[in-house]
Structures are given as structure tokens and as C-alpha cells.
Write an enzyme that holds these catalytic residues in place. Structure first.
Site, PDB file in Angstrom:
ATOM      1  CD  GLU A 234      20.496  24.761  -0.940  1.00  0.00           C
ATOM      2  OE1 GLU A 234      21.276  25.433  -1.612  1.00  0.00           O
ATOM      3  OE2 GLU A 234      19.484  24.229  -1.400  1.00  0.00           O
ATOM      4  CG  HIS A 258      21.878  17.218  -5.237  1.00  0.00           C
ATOM      5  ND1 HIS A 258      22.514  16.823  -6.395  1.00  0.00           N
ATOM      6  CD2 HIS A 258      21.488  18.499  -5.454  1.00  0.00           C
ATOM      7  CE1 HIS A 258      22.504  17.830  -7.251  1.00  0.00           C
ATOM      8  NE2 HIS A 258      21.881  18.840  -6.706  1.00  0.00           N
TER       9      HIS A 258
HETATM   10  C1  BG6 Z   1      21.380  22.376  -7.197  1.00  0.00           C
HETATM   11  C2  BG6 Z   1      19.981  22.847  -6.910  1.00  0.00           C
HETATM   12  O1  BG6 Z   1      21.361  21.195  -7.946  1.00  0.00           O
HETATM   13  O2  BG6 Z   1      22.052  22.142  -5.973  1.00  0.00           O
HETATM   14  C3  BG6 Z   1      20.003  24.102  -6.054  1.00  0.00           C
HETATM   15  O3  BG6 Z   1      19.305  23.111  -8.132  1.00  0.00           O
HETATM   16  C4  BG6 Z   1      20.807  23.871  -4.806  1.00  0.00           C
HETATM   17  O4  BG6 Z   1      18.688  24.519  -5.722  1.00  0.00           O
HETATM   18  C5  BG6 Z   1      22.180  23.282  -5.147  1.00  0.00           C
HETATM   19  O5  BG6 Z   1      20.966  25.110  -4.146  1.00  0.00           O
HETATM   20  C6  BG6 Z   1      22.916  22.860  -3.888  1.00  0.00           C
HETATM   21  O6  BG6 Z   1      24.233  22.548  -4.227  1.00  0.00           O
HETATM   22  P1  BG6 Z   1      25.422  22.795  -3.211  1.00  0.00           P
HETATM   23  O7  BG6 Z   1      26.616  22.258  -3.913  1.00  0.00           O
HETATM   24  O8  BG6 Z   1      25.467  24.264  -2.950  1.00  0.00           O
HETATM   25  O9  BG6 Z   1      25.054  22.040  -1.964  1.00  0.00           O
END
Ligand code: BG6
Length: 511
Positions: A234, A258
Site C-alpha cells: 500500500e 487478507h
Molecule cells: C483493511 C485493513 O482490512 O484492508 C487496512 O484494515 C488496509 O489497513 C485494507 O488498508 C486494504 O484493503 P484494500 O482493499 O485497499 O487492499
């Protein structure tokens, strides 16, 4: 001639057209929060546009703030894009609000009366979906209060289901405790533990790619795969989430949920059928086979780090420790990289390297299957180590597609090889519909399909894998936390994790 393939090349989808969900009422706890406004209500509008919501449908928001129903609706409307106006008009007529403390039995009595009234107006429809968009500390109390008020008892053929957001626990014991508490009053089949990564089309596509094609599966094992890299990078820093993040850290926030979704989908065996329990059983088997991290491995094979100040794109980012609501001497990690081995017949000896972090050079989520090199090169001028890797990139976001990379002859009188790429990009073949990623998840919970939700054992197995690292870190000195500049590829220690094995990360900027 265009270099792009003619789109769409696909044959007509032969799946049964999705039907509207059965009549039901969706009750959202924590309805004044960000999640409801930013994701849940826009998802409901998108579902309405796709004609997947039933006519007899209602939403009840429950939150502490005393406010009029009209104000609640107005607040929700503010976040919506213009194209959602018509769907919102339809939805707004069905949106209600109940104010109250979530630990006060009186709130549930008011909610029960409101549900009765709406149910009576809806006729036979008494199906109820409770969505817990609350802080994690309220998951068990809300479920227990719902049960005490008789609101989760299924009768007369009507269902009661509960969607629970993440984080589901903060370590193995707390996740086990939470499961025990909610399963005192709910059946497992009533519980829908959300991981929004499973709502992403590209994540779901991993299963289709593997199990709807005969081409890849024969290569998908230790005989042909050198290693697998899973990246969720990110560019954003911790932003305004310091309070939550500083007590959570990247490992808890991203890995058992995730990243392990990506790991299990990439590594699982073919399920016996495409059914929630069959798929979830295969996924949990992967986690059960992860070689347990001993105390030493937990430090050696799990790297953590925190970002310092730096520049991401053209944005200057302050050091994590200077972010709002973060302790100035915080030892919380904002980056983690780990090497896991899966002890089963398919994967023995194949390392899986996982990494995720905030404030990195690029936003990029992907799974890379790196195949073994050719065993020997007959091309005298190209030493084997200079051949481009044979790998397959499953690009999850922001690019969405699958790319296969291999060597080809560079035109000319001499035989020189160069790396080339065969690309499938989603947008070349399929129209992108506006989506928050929650549409499928909400719809699936309404139709009772739990395939994209976590079963209790999936959650506990995920925490079980990372628990040794949490324990080791709790014992380790605070000074052991490496730093990386915001906007970089991550800490040098994460590079070393692969260099030790004679490998390297695929650069975040691509290659
Ligand atoms: C969330 C986390 O579950 O997922 C965040 O708490 C993170 O910290 C986010 O930024 C990332 O999700 P995506 O869909 O933007 O990849």
C-alpha cells in the site's frame, strides 16, 4: 493492426442469471460509521441497480447517536456518487434508524418492535441479516444481546444471519474465545465472518483460473514451482487510523486474514465441489499444513519494520511515529514479510514468501508463481542465470489480470533471449461495473451462500500460524524493529529473507 486482442473473446457466460435475494431486513450495527456510508450503502445501491435486491427489503441502522431518521438518510446520501441517485431514491424509502447504546437491552427491545412493524408491512418476509460494523470489542456483546432479545431464533422458515466484520480476534486465544461466545447462541451456518478480500473479483478468479482450466494445474506443484510470492503493498500511511493501528500492527491487520486468503486460494487442493464447506475445508487444510514457526524461525523468517519519513509519489509522508494517535516511541510494525513452508505432497520444499506494508513505493497486490528455470541452457551466450524468470503473475489490484512471462528469441542473426509477457487484462474482456467489493458478500449472505466467508476453523487456523511470531515479538527487545523510508520497497531485512535463499522479490515498480 491492433496489438490488443479483440474483446471480448469469451463465449457467452453460461451461468444461471443471478436472481434477486429473498425478502429480508438488513440491520446494521454501527450505522453511523465510515463503513456504512462509504461501502455498505453504495453496495446496496449497486445491488439495486443490478436488480439483486428484493422489492420487500428494508435497512435499519442502529447506532448511539440520537438523530432523526431523515438526518440519518441525509448523511448516507452525502457520500453517494451522482449515478446512484435513482437507486438511492428506491433505497431511501426503505431505510430506518434506531438510536441506542449497543450494550443496553432497551435498544434491542426498540429494535425488535421496529422489526415487527417492518415485518408486518413486508408480509411474510421475516428474514433478518444483522451486520456488525462495530468496533471488534462489541461483536460478542451485540450477538449475545440479540440472542437475549430472541432476535436470532429462526422460526416459521425465516432465517437469521449475522455478518461479523474484521478484526475477528487479535490473536489465537481471543479468536477462539470470540468463536466460543458467539457459537453459544448461533449455529455456525448463521455466522458470516467477512474478509473483504474475498469480495474482490480478482481474488475469486484465482479459483477459476486454477480449477476451470486444464492448462495450469499440472504445473502447480513442487515439481515445477520454484517459489511463490504474495504481495499486498500500500502507498497510504496510517492516516487517521493511528489509534486502531498502533495497537494492532500490520501482522494482525493483514496477514491471518487478507494474505492468508491469497495463500490458501493459491495453494489449496481442488475441492470436491464448489460448495462453501468443501472449499473452506480445503483452505483450512493449507493452513494446517503450514510448517509451525518455532521460536527461532518466528524471528528469522518473519521480518517486521516501521516506516520513517519519506516521499511516496509526490506526497511527503511523516514518520509513522509522528502520525496522530501513535505513540512517539511506538514499536508497532507497519510492514511484515514472512517465509512459510507448506508441509504437504504438493508443496514440500517450495517457499511461500509473503509481504505487506504501508507507505511503500507502489500500491500493488499480486500472487506470483515463479516456475523453475530451464535445467540447462543450450544458448552459449546466455548463461542460465541471465534467462528471464518463467513466472505467472496473478495481479489483484490496482492492475487486474494474469500475466505469463517467459523467454523469446530477440530478432537478429545471433541467438539472444529476452523476457516477454503474455497478458490477460480484465478490462480488455469484461466491462467494469462500479463496485465496492462488498456487493457479492452482502448478496451471498442474503442468499445463504457462505463460500466467501470464513468458517470458525479458518479463522483459528490463520491465527494459529502467526501466533508464534506474535509471541516472539512480545518477548523481543523493542530496539529490534528495523525502519524503512516511506516510498521505498521496504526494509533491507525483507530483501535478505529472500537473498538467503538465492532469490529476490519482484520489484514493486515491476520489471
Ligand atoms: C483493511 C485493513 O482490512 O484492508 C487496512 O484494515 C488496509 O489497513 C485494507 O488498508 C486494504 O484493503 P484494500 O482493499 O485497499 O487492499
Amino acid at each position: 493492426m491492433s496489438s490488443r486482442p479483440p474483446a471480448p473473446l469469451v463465449t457467452e457466460a453460461r451461468h444461471r442469471a443471478a436472481q434477486p435475494a429473498p425478502p429480508c431486513t438488513l440491520v446494521i450495527f454501527g450505522a453511523s460509521g465510515d463503513l456504512t456510508r462509504r461501502l455498505l450503502i453504495p453496495s446496496l445501491c449497486n445491488l439495486r441497480r443490478s436488480r439483486l435486491l428484493p422489492e420487500r427489503f428494508a435497512v435499519i441502522g442502529v447506532a448511539r447517536a440520537a438523530m432523526e431518521e431523515a438526518d440519518f438518510r441525509r448523511g448516507l446520501a452525502e457520500g453517494l456518487p451522482d449515478f446512484a441517485a435513482e437507486d438511492w431514491r428506491w433505497l431511501a424509502e426503505r431505510v430506518h434508524y434506531v438510536a441506542g447504546e449497543l450494550d443496553d437491552p432497551a435498544t434491542y427491545e426498540r429494535l425488535a418492535r421496529r422489526l415487527e412493524k417492518i415485518g408486518a408491512a413486508q408480509g411474510s418476509a421475516q428474514n433478518r441479516l444483522f451486520y456488525l460494523a462495530t468496533p471488534a470489542g462489541l461483536f460478542a456483546p451485540v450477538v449475545l444481546r440479540l440472542a437475549a432479545a430472541g432476535l436470532v431464533r429462526e422460526q416459521d422458515g425465516a432465517w437469521r444471519r449475522v455478518i461479523i466484520e474484521k478484526p475477528f480476534g487479535s490473536d489465537l486465544p481471543s479468536a477462539q474465545r470470540l468463536n466460543r461466545e458467539i457459537l453459544q447462541v448461533l449455529e455456525e451456518r448463521q455466522v458470516y465472518r467477512i474478509d473483504h478480500y474475498l469480495g474482490k473479483e480478482t481474488v475469486q478468479n484465482i479459483m477459476v483460473l486454477r480449477f476451470a482450466n486444464g492448462l495450469f494445474e499440472p504445473l502447480w506443484n513442487r515439481d515445477h514451482v520454484d517459489h511463490v510470492q504474495i504481495t499486498v503493498a500500500e502507498t497510504l500511511g496510517v492516516e487517521h487510523r493511528g489509534r486502531f493501528y498502533d495497537s494492532t500492527g500490520t501482522l494482525r491487520d493483514m496477514v491471518p486474514n487478507h494474505l492468508f486468503q491469497l495463500l490458501t486460494l493459491a495453494a489449496m487442493e481442488p475441492p470436491t465441489c464448489f460448495d462453501a464447506d468443501a472449499v473452506r475445508t480445503e483452505k483450512v487444510k493449507v493452513l494446517d499444513c503450514v510448517h509451525p514457526l518455532g521460536a527461532e524461525d518466528a524471528l528469522r523468517n518473519v521480518v517486521r519494520a516501521q516506516y520513517g519519513e519519506g516521499v511516496v509519489g509526490d506526497r511527503r509522508i511523516e514518520a509513522y511515529r509522528r502520525s496522530p494517535d501513535v505513540a512517539p516511541d511506538s514499536a508497532t510494525e507497519t510492514y511484515v514479510a514472512l517465509k512459510l513452508m507448506i508441509d504437504n505432497w504438493r508443496w514440500a520444499g517450495v517457499p511461500f514468501y509473503l509481504r505487506t506494508g504501508k507507505a511503500l513505493a507502489r500500491r500493488r497486490s499480486e500472487v506470483v508463481i515463479q516456475f523453475k528455470q530451464a535445467p540447462f541452457t543450450i544458448f552459449r551466450d546466455t548463461p542460465i542465470e541471465r534467462l528471464a524468470p518463467n513466472d505467472m503473475v496473478l495481479a489483484i489490484q490496482p492492475e487486474e489480470g494474469v500475466w505469463l512471462r517467459f523467454n523469446a528469441k530477440v530478432p537478429g542473426p545471433n541467438v539472444h533471449t529476452g523476457g516477454v509477457e503474455m497478458r490477460f487484462d480484465y478490462h480488455d474482456y469484461f466491462d467494469g461495473k462500479p463496485s465496492t467489493g462488498y456487493e457479492t458478500l452482502i448478496y451471498d449472505a442474503m442468499i445463504g451462500d457462505a463460500l466467501l466467508f470464513q468458517r470458525a476453523d479458518n479463522i483459528e487456523a490463520g491465527w494459529g500460524v502467526v501466533q508464534p511470531a506474535l509471541d516472539a515479538w512480545a518477548r523481543a527487545a523493542r530496539s529490534a524493529l528495523p525502519q524503512y523510508p516511506a516510498g521505498s520497497e521496504g526494509p533491507a531485512e525483507a530483501d535478505l529473507l529472500l537473498q538467503r535463499d538465492g532469490r529476490r522479490w519482484r520489484p514493486l515498480g515491476g520489471q
